[in-house]
Each structure stands twice: as C-alpha cells, then as structure tokens.
Design a protein around this motif. Structure first.
Motif, PDB file in Angstrom:
ATOM      1  N   THR A 123       0.797  -1.285  -0.065  1.00 49.88           N
ATOM      2  CA  THR A 123      -0.168  -0.003   0.145  1.00 49.88           C
ATOM      3  C   THR A 123       0.978   1.240   0.060  1.00 49.88           C
ATOM      4  OG1 THR A 123      -1.822  -1.363   1.337  1.00 49.88           O
ATOM      5  CG2 THR A 123      -1.925   1.365   1.089  1.00 49.88           C
ATOM      6  N   TYR A 124       2.011   1.235   0.760  1.00 49.92           N
ATOM      7  CA  TYR A 124       2.530   2.384   0.786  1.00 49.92           C
ATOM      8  C   TYR A 124       3.579   2.591  -0.388  1.00 49.92           C
ATOM      9  CZ  TYR A 124       6.014   5.952   2.682  1.00 49.92           C
ATOM     10  OH  TYR A 124       6.585   7.074   2.724  1.00 49.92           O
ATOM     11  N   SER A 125       4.196   1.490  -0.831  1.00 52.92           N
ATOM     12  CA  SER A 125       4.924   1.956  -2.028  1.00 52.92           C
ATOM     13  C   SER A 125       4.201   2.381  -3.316  1.00 52.92           C
ATOM     14  CB  SER A 125       5.558   0.216  -2.485  1.00 52.92           C
ATOM     15  OG  SER A 125       4.372  -0.624  -2.907  1.00 52.92           O
ATOM     16  N   ILE A 126       2.812   1.576  -3.419  1.00 49.93           N
ATOM     17  CA  ILE A 126       2.047   2.353  -4.530  1.00 49.93           C
ATOM     18  C   ILE A 126       1.400   3.714  -4.174  1.00 49.93           C
ATOM     19  CG2 ILE A 126       0.118   1.788  -6.076  1.00 49.93           C
ATOM     20  CD1 ILE A 126       2.634  -0.191  -6.424  1.00 49.93           C
ATOM     21  N   LEU A 127       0.800   3.805  -3.158  1.00 53.79           N
ATOM     22  CA  LEU A 127      -0.075   4.890  -2.623  1.00 53.79           C
ATOM     23  C   LEU A 127       0.640   5.895  -2.110  1.00 53.79           C
ATOM     24  CD1 LEU A 127      -3.572   2.976  -2.322  1.00 53.79           C
ATOM     25  CD2 LEU A 127      -2.391   4.198  -4.238  1.00 53.79           C
ATOM     26  N   GLN A 128       1.703   5.633  -1.339  1.00 58.72           N
ATOM     27  CA  GLN A 128       2.338   6.578  -0.661  1.00 58.72           C
ATOM     28  C   GLN A 128       1.692   7.093   0.534  1.00 58.72           C
ATOM     29  OE1 GLN A 128       6.088   7.492  -1.347  1.00 58.72           O
ATOM     30  NE2 GLN A 128       5.551   5.592  -2.381  1.00 58.72           N
ATOM     31  N   PHE A 129       0.986   6.374   1.328  1.00 55.88           N
ATOM     32  CA  PHE A 129       0.483   6.619   2.678  1.00 55.88           C
ATOM     33  C   PHE A 129       0.465   5.569   3.555  1.00 55.88           C
ATOM     34  CE2 PHE A 129      -3.259   4.628   1.312  1.00 55.88           C
ATOM     35  CZ  PHE A 129      -4.280   4.440   2.410  1.00 55.88           C
ATOM     36  N   ALA A 130       0.458   5.755   4.996  1.00 56.10           N
ATOM     37  CA  ALA A 130       0.455   4.715   6.029  1.00 56.10           C
ATOM     38  C   ALA A 130      -0.963   4.409   6.385  1.00 56.10           C
ATOM     39  CB  ALA A 130       1.355   5.199   7.176  1.00 56.10           C
ATOM     40  N   ASN A 131      -1.178   3.144   6.257  1.00 59.96           N
ATOM     41  CA  ASN A 131      -2.751   2.733   6.088  1.00 59.96           C
ATOM     42  C   ASN A 131      -2.847   2.192   7.730  1.00 59.96           C
ATOM     43  OD1 ASN A 131      -5.191   2.019   5.788  1.00 59.96           O
ATOM     44  ND2 ASN A 131      -4.940   0.169   4.850  1.00 59.96           N
ATOM     45  N   ALA A 149       6.072   1.853  -8.424  1.00 63.62           N
ATOM     46  CA  ALA A 149       6.477   2.151  -6.924  1.00 63.62           C
ATOM     47  C   ALA A 149       7.739   2.848  -7.166  1.00 63.62           C
ATOM     48  CB  ALA A 149       6.858   0.925  -6.129  1.00 63.62           C
ATOM     49  N   ASP A 150       8.620   2.581  -8.312  1.00 65.82           N
ATOM     50  CA  ASP A 150       9.872   3.197  -8.545  1.00 65.82           C
ATOM     51  C   ASP A 150       9.312   4.728  -8.732  1.00 65.82           C
ATOM     52  OD1 ASP A 150      12.481   3.557  -8.365  1.00 65.82           O
ATOM     53  OD2 ASP A 150      12.324   3.129 -10.609  1.00 65.82           O
ATOM     54  N   ASN A 151       8.588   4.783  -9.652  1.00 64.85           N
ATOM     55  CA  ASN A 151       8.255   6.326 -10.525  1.00 64.85           C
ATOM     56  C   ASN A 151       6.791   6.111 -11.168  1.00 64.85           C
ATOM     57  OD1 ASN A 151       8.043   8.552 -11.954  1.00 64.85           O
ATOM     58  ND2 ASN A 151      10.457   8.837 -11.868  1.00 64.85           N
ATOM     59  N   GLU A 152       5.918   6.763 -10.386  1.00 62.53           N
ATOM     60  CA  GLU A 152       4.631   6.633 -10.721  1.00 62.53           C
ATOM     61  C   GLU A 152       4.490   7.425 -12.062  1.00 62.53           C
ATOM     62  OE1 GLU A 152      -0.050   7.610  -9.325  1.00 62.53           O
ATOM     63  OE2 GLU A 152       1.548   7.706  -7.901  1.00 62.53           O
ATOM     64  N   THR A 155       4.822   5.597 -19.824  1.00 60.28           N
ATOM     65  CA  THR A 155       4.884   4.274 -20.579  1.00 60.28           C
ATOM     66  C   THR A 155       4.007   3.590 -20.628  1.00 60.28           C
ATOM     67  OG1 THR A 155       5.629   3.137 -18.464  1.00 60.28           O
ATOM     68  CG2 THR A 155       7.378   4.313 -19.862  1.00 60.28           C
ATOM     69  N   GLY A 156       2.737   3.844 -20.339  1.00 61.01           N
ATOM     70  CA  GLY A 156       1.446   3.372 -20.715  1.00 61.01           C
ATOM     71  C   GLY A 156       0.903   2.261 -19.834  1.00 61.01           C
ATOM     72  N   ILE A 157       1.506   2.070 -18.597  1.00 60.70           N
ATOM     73  CA  ILE A 157       1.144   1.159 -17.685  1.00 60.70           C
ATOM     74  C   ILE A 157      -0.289   1.701 -16.869  1.00 60.70           C
ATOM     75  CG2 ILE A 157       1.608   0.396 -14.975  1.00 60.70           C
ATOM     76  CD1 ILE A 157       4.465   0.406 -15.960  1.00 60.70           C
ATOM     77  N   PRO A 158      -1.202   0.656 -16.903  1.00 63.77           N
ATOM     78  CA  PRO A 158      -2.372   1.026 -16.341  1.00 63.77           C
ATOM     79  C   PRO A 158      -2.311   1.513 -14.957  1.00 63.77           C
ATOM     80  CG  PRO A 158      -2.503  -1.084 -16.808  1.00 63.77           C
ATOM     81  CD  PRO A 158      -1.282  -0.498 -17.287  1.00 63.77           C
ATOM     82  N   THR A 159      -2.074   2.593 -14.359  1.00 63.11           N
ATOM     83  CA  THR A 159      -1.907   2.711 -12.830  1.00 63.11           C
ATOM     84  C   THR A 159      -3.016   2.409 -11.944  1.00 63.11           C
ATOM     85  OG1 THR A 159      -2.417   5.022 -13.081  1.00 63.11           O
ATOM     86  CG2 THR A 159      -0.066   4.259 -13.376  1.00 63.11           C
ATOM     87  N   GLU A 160      -4.305   2.844 -12.497  1.00 60.20           N
ATOM     88  CA  GLU A 160      -5.393   2.488 -11.603  1.00 60.20           C
ATOM     89  C   GLU A 160      -5.809   1.070 -11.622  1.00 60.20           C
ATOM     90  OE1 GLU A 160      -7.714   3.417  -8.955  1.00 60.20           O
ATOM     91  OE2 GLU A 160      -6.674   4.998  -9.959  1.00 60.20           O
ATOM     92  N   ARG A 161      -5.409   0.020 -12.644  1.00 60.58           N
ATOM     93  CA  ARG A 161      -5.359  -1.186 -12.457  1.00 60.58           C
ATOM     94  C   ARG A 161      -4.499  -1.848 -11.386  1.00 60.58           C
ATOM     95  NH1 ARG A 161      -5.260  -4.366 -17.960  1.00 60.58           N
ATOM     96  NH2 ARG A 161      -7.129  -2.934 -18.440  1.00 60.58           N
ATOM     97  N   VAL A 162      -3.170  -1.233 -11.357  1.00 52.28           N
ATOM     98  CA  VAL A 162      -2.178  -1.731 -10.647  1.00 52.28           C
ATOM     99  C   VAL A 162      -2.771  -1.422  -9.401  1.00 52.28           C
ATOM    100  CG1 VAL A 162       0.072  -1.202  -9.701  1.00 52.28           C
ATOM    101  CG2 VAL A 162      -0.315  -1.385 -12.265  1.00 52.28           C
TER     102      VAL A 162
END
Length: 369
Positions: free
Chosen positions: A72-80, A251-254, A260-267
């Motif tokens: 969760t933190y790596s993708i959304l950058q917040f502590a859940n 996680a590295d660079n949103e 580059t076309g990665i479907p971020t919402e699907r991730v």
C-alpha cells in the motif's frame, strides 16, 4: 585538500560511523553474554531453542501481515492505519466460515457464525488442523477473500476519492476507517474473546535439545509453512509476472509508469486486492496459532507490524518480511534479559538502533517493492 578540510572530513566520517560502531559493540556484548549464560546454565539450550522457534513463528506472521502494508505504501504513498482492523475482520470472517463448515447441523447457525458463542461450542467441535484440515483451508481462503474485497471496497469508497490529497489526509482517513471497522466487528460479534481451536486436539512434537525439549505444535507449523508459501507466491508475482513488473515500475516512479502506458489504476486495484488477501490470511493464521480471536487482534499488532515494515525499509515487500523476522526473533530473545511484558519495547529499540545505522532500512525503501 587542506589539513583543516581533511580533519573536518574525518570527524564527519567518524560521526557517521559512530552508530554502526556502537551497534556492533552492543551486538557483541549481547552475543557473548548469551554464550556465557549457555555455558553456566543460566539459559539452557532448550530454552534458547524455544525462544528462537517462537520468535521465528511470530516473525513470519508479522512479515506476512506487513506485506500488504508495504505494498500500500509503495504504490499509494501513505501509511494505512486501517490495516490492523483489516487483519481482525479477515480473521473473524474466516473463522465464521470454518465454524459453519464443522458445526452446521449440530449447533444453531447463528451461534456458529458468531464464532463459538457460547464458548463451549469450541471444545465440542474439536477444531484443529489435524482434525479439520479442509475446514481450516476453506476458512483461510474465506478470510483472504473477505479481507481482499473489504480492502478494495474501502479504497473505492474512502481512499480513491482522496487520491489527490496529501499522505497526511489519507492517514487520518485510515484512522477513521480503523475505528469504524472495529466498532462494526464489535456490534456483530459482541465484546468477547472466543477460543477457535480445541487445545486438547492440537498435536505437538517435543524435539530433544540439551537437557530439555523444544515443543513444536501443528498450528505453529501450519502458520510457518502457510506464511512461507504465500511469501514465495508474492515473490513469483513481483518478479515473474507483468503485473509484478508494473507494480515495481509504479512504486519506483508513478509518473514515468503512466507515461510508458502502465494502467496505474489497475495496478492500484490489484494492490488492494492482493494486499488485503495476504492481510486476511495473516489474521486467520495468527488466530489459529494463538488459539483464540480478539476484537483488537490486529490493532494490538499494528505498531509491531509498522516497526517491521519500517525496519525493513518502508515500502519494500522483502523488507517487510525481513523486518518482521527480526522483530519476532528479537522480541522473544529479549525475554532472556528483560521481563516478558517489555518485549515490545525491545522490538522498537532494535528498530531505532538499526535505523540509526541504516536510516533507509534493511532493503532501502520503496524501490525494491
């Protein structure tokens, strides 16, 4: 470089290495004191074996629970902060299914769904991994599925509309979600601590060590093996699938991932789904190992899970696993020197000391997912 600049550089280097030196000295002191205790008999080998085994089991549970938090933190950058109560919700849901499978037709359905109310149902059912392996497996799957859907639902209702907000706003929202979840569980299951397995039905093996034995029961082995298999599955997912590659890239660079076309919402969708499933599994296995459910099961462990995630490198899945193992083993071994009620203090102390030596954590943070 002048003499003054050289001296200043030497002093700065010394200050930078001082925490590492102090950590090394302390580690050696504890190691040699442990050897002394083993030699004089103050700490028998079998007692050390018990601490190591129990620490390893507890560490595997903390590591498994920490994976979802790290993802969760790596993708959304917040502590859940709702993560702890998600553990509890998954555990209760999974054990409701297990009780219904084992006791349907023998006890009232309502009593079974409420997980052993009255508590005498538990002893009558005689649930253990050796007596009801299928029911426990189905309960584990149910706990994972329920926690996954719940995590995804919370994201869609609460966190997704706040996606553009700061991490602090999301953190505060997660605290509100945690309180709401806990109260909902309290309303449904009532303020009880029901046993979920029959202690007399749990087989164990005594392994000789020195002048004593190390007792290993089937539920501890189940937790260890189950957690290890799920960790391996996560590794395969991250390293050998397109989804794992997309998750690591995001996680590295949103921003770069979007370009580059990665479907971020699907991730994000799969991050909540997978993280929630692992969280529910951790809660179910923890209840299986300790033998009972508690309304504050996840909340009581949340800070320890955070400690493991931070120690390993916040945002790193592998760091969460490593940090959980370190926290678990240190917590148990610390009882050699301090009373058992202060084991959490020892866990946080080792976290602080390690972060002084390596501020980015064992695995260096979010880039390793």
């Amino acid at each position: 470089m002048s003499t003054g600049e050289t001296d200043a550089f030497s002093v700065a280097a010394l200050r930078e290495r001082l925490p590492l030196v102090l950590f090394g000295v302390l580690a050696l002191l504890f190691f040699f004191d442990l050897l002394r205790r083993l030699f004089v008999g103050a700490t028998p080998p079998h007692r050390l074996g018990v601490f190591l085994w129990e620490g390893l089991v507890f560490g595997m549970a903390i590591g498994l629970a920490g994976i979802g938090l790290a993802m969760t933190y790596s993708i959304l950058q917040f502590a859940n902060f709702a993560h702890g109560d998600l553990i509890t919700a998954g555990a209760f849901a999974g054990w409701s299914v297990t009780f219904v499978m084992v006791g349907l037709g023998r006890f009232a359905a309502e009593a079974l769904v409420l997980v052993g109310e009255p508590a005498s149902i538990t002893s009558d059912l005689g649930i253990a991994i050796t007596t009801e392996p299928l029911a426990i497996l189905v309960g584990l799957v149910a706990a994972s599925a329920f926690a996954a859907v719940l995590a995804l639902g919370i994201d869609r209702v609460v966190f997704r509309p706040m996606r553009t907000q700061s991490g602090i706003a999301l953190l505060i929202a997660s605290v509100g979600v945690a309180l709401a979840l806990r109260q909902f569980i309290r309303i449904v299951y009532q303020p009880t601590t029901p046993p979920v397995v029959s202690s007399s039905a749990v087989p164990s093996v005594s392994i000789p060590l020195g002048t004593g034995t190390v007792s290993v029961n089937a539920h501890e082995v189940t937790l260890f093996v189950g957690a290890a298999m799920l960790m391996v599955a996560v590794h395969v997912l991250l390293q050998y699938t397109k989804l794992g590659t997309a998750m690591r890239a995001m996680a590295d660079n949103e921003d770069l991932a979007q370009v580059t076309g990665i479907p971020t919402e699907r991730v994000v969708f799969y991050t909540w789904l997978i993280g929630g499933a692992l969280t529910g599994a951790a809660g179910y296995l923890l209840a299986l190992e300790q033998g009972f459910l508690d309304l504050t099961l996840g909340w009581d462990l949340l800070l320890v899970i955070f400690a493991g995630v931070i120690l390993g490198g916040i945002g790193s899945v592998y760091g969460a696993i490593a940090g959980g193992l370190v926290i678990g083993i240190v917590s148990e071994l610390s009882t050699i020197w301090i009373p058992a009620e202060f084991t959490t203090l020892a866990a946080f102390t080792i976290m602080i000391v390690v972060l002084l030596v390596r501020p980015q954590g064992i695995f260096g943070g979010v880039t390793s997912v």
